[in-house]
Design a protein around this motif. Structure first.
Motif, short mmCIF file in Angstrom:
data_model
loop_
_atom_site.label_atom_id
_atom_site.label_comp_id
_atom_site.label_asym_id
_atom_site.label_seq_id
_atom_site.Cartn_x
_atom_site.Cartn_y
_atom_site.Cartn_z
N ASP A 190 0.82 -1.21 0.00
CA ASP A 190 0.00 0.00 0.00
C ASP A 190 0.86 1.27 0.00
O ASP A 190 0.37 2.35 0.31
N SER A 191 2.14 1.15 -0.33
CA SER A 191 3.05 2.29 -0.20
C SER A 191 3.62 2.75 -1.54
O SER A 191 3.81 1.98 -2.47
N LEU A 192 3.94 4.04 -1.56
CA LEU A 192 4.54 4.70 -2.70
C LEU A 192 5.53 5.72 -2.15
O LEU A 192 5.27 6.36 -1.13
N LEU A 193 6.69 5.88 -2.80
CA LEU A 193 7.66 6.89 -2.42
C LEU A 193 7.46 8.11 -3.30
O LEU A 193 7.50 8.02 -4.53
N LEU A 194 7.25 9.26 -2.66
CA LEU A 194 7.19 10.53 -3.36
C LEU A 194 8.50 11.26 -3.07
O LEU A 194 8.78 11.63 -1.93
N PHE A 195 9.30 11.42 -4.09
CA PHE A 195 10.66 11.95 -4.01
C PHE A 195 10.62 13.40 -4.48
O PHE A 195 10.45 13.66 -5.67
N ILE A 196 10.78 14.35 -3.55
CA ILE A 196 10.45 15.74 -3.81
C ILE A 196 11.70 16.62 -4.02
O ILE A 196 12.52 16.79 -3.11
N ASP A 197 11.84 17.16 -5.22
CA ASP A 197 12.69 18.30 -5.55
C ASP A 197 14.16 18.22 -5.14
O ASP A 197 14.73 19.19 -4.65
N VAL A 198 14.78 17.09 -5.36
CA VAL A 198 16.22 16.95 -5.07
C VAL A 198 16.96 17.33 -6.34
O VAL A 198 17.32 16.49 -7.15
N GLN A 199 17.18 18.63 -6.50
CA GLN A 199 17.63 19.16 -7.79
C GLN A 199 19.02 19.79 -7.76
O GLN A 199 19.47 20.30 -6.74
N GLU A 200 19.66 19.75 -8.92
CA GLU A 200 21.07 20.12 -9.10
C GLU A 200 21.46 21.47 -8.51
O GLU A 200 22.49 21.58 -7.84
N LYS A 201 20.69 22.50 -8.77
CA LYS A 201 21.10 23.85 -8.37
C LYS A 201 20.72 24.18 -6.92
O LYS A 201 21.33 25.07 -6.32
N LEU A 202 19.75 23.50 -6.37
CA LEU A 202 19.33 23.74 -4.98
C LEU A 202 20.08 22.84 -4.00
O LEU A 202 20.48 23.28 -2.93
N PHE A 203 20.29 21.60 -4.38
CA PHE A 203 20.78 20.60 -3.44
C PHE A 203 22.12 20.95 -2.78
O PHE A 203 22.28 20.71 -1.58
N PRO A 204 23.08 21.55 -3.48
CA PRO A 204 24.34 21.89 -2.81
C PRO A 204 24.18 22.88 -1.65
O PRO A 204 25.06 22.99 -0.80
N HIS A 205 23.06 23.59 -1.59
CA HIS A 205 22.82 24.57 -0.54
C HIS A 205 22.07 23.98 0.66
O HIS A 205 21.84 24.67 1.65
N ILE A 206 21.70 22.72 0.56
CA ILE A 206 20.96 22.06 1.64
C ILE A 206 21.93 21.66 2.74
O ILE A 206 23.02 21.14 2.47
N ASN A 207 21.54 21.90 3.98
CA ASN A 207 22.35 21.55 5.15
C ASN A 207 22.71 20.06 5.12
O ASN A 207 21.84 19.22 4.91
#
Length: 180
Positions: free
Chosen positions: A7-24
């Protein structure tokens, strides 16, 4: 809430090239996200990917894209909540899955708003805490506080073994290798 494989699904949200390097702690987060994707594939859990404003933020980071097959539905969006994008909302509904496992960025914006909308629509939501991030730890913490009475919190290792359910199987062995 127990997270069940059928009954499960993974929703993988917005792990994108230009934003991701700025994530803690993005390097640690990338490792966890890759483990999660690999594990979901071993367990044959469907994955839906969202990308926020690709013109400005780019596509999903390459390490993840390499693991996804061409059949993985990927949707561009301008709304913060995935559920406010008709294509994504329809894909989730049509999947027939009622437990949505969330991972991605940013925890306090797109992940938070998606989780709130999914809950409002009657879905069970599992937030994979070590597979979500924000630019600051404070913003991630705020999202966790906002969601504490609405969703189930889990970790990459916990959710993969919960979905696996049984030790000694080929899936268990593959998950164990991914986690190490």
């Amino acid at each position: 809430m127990q997270i069940k494989k059928d009954d499960s699904l993974l929703l993988f949200i917005d792990v994108q090239e230009k934003l991701f390097p700025h994530i803690n702690k993005h390097s640690e987060l990338e490792k966890k996200l890759n483990q999660l994707v690999e594990g979901m594939q071993v367990l044959e859990i469907p994955i839906i990917v969202s990308e926020q404003y690709t013109k400005g933020l780019g596509k999903t980071v390459e390490s993840i894209t390499q693991k996804l097959d061409n059949q993985t539905p990927t949707f561009e969006k301008m709304t913060f909540s995935c559920m406010q994008n008709p294509e994504i909302a329809t894909a989730i509904e049509q999947s027939g899955k009622r437990t949505i496992i969330l991972a991605g960025v940013e925890a306090h914006i797109c992940v938070l708003q998606t989780a709130l909308d999914l809950c409002a629509e009657g879905f069970d939501v599992a937030l994979v805490l070590d597979a979500v991030g924000s630019r600051t730890e404070e913003n991630k913490s705020i999202s966790v506080l906002r969601l504490q009475n609405k969703v189930a919190f889990t970790s990459v290792e916990s959710v993969l073994f919960e979905l696996c359910q049984v030790a000694g199987t080929e899936q268990f062995k593959a998950i164990s290798k991914i986690i190490k």
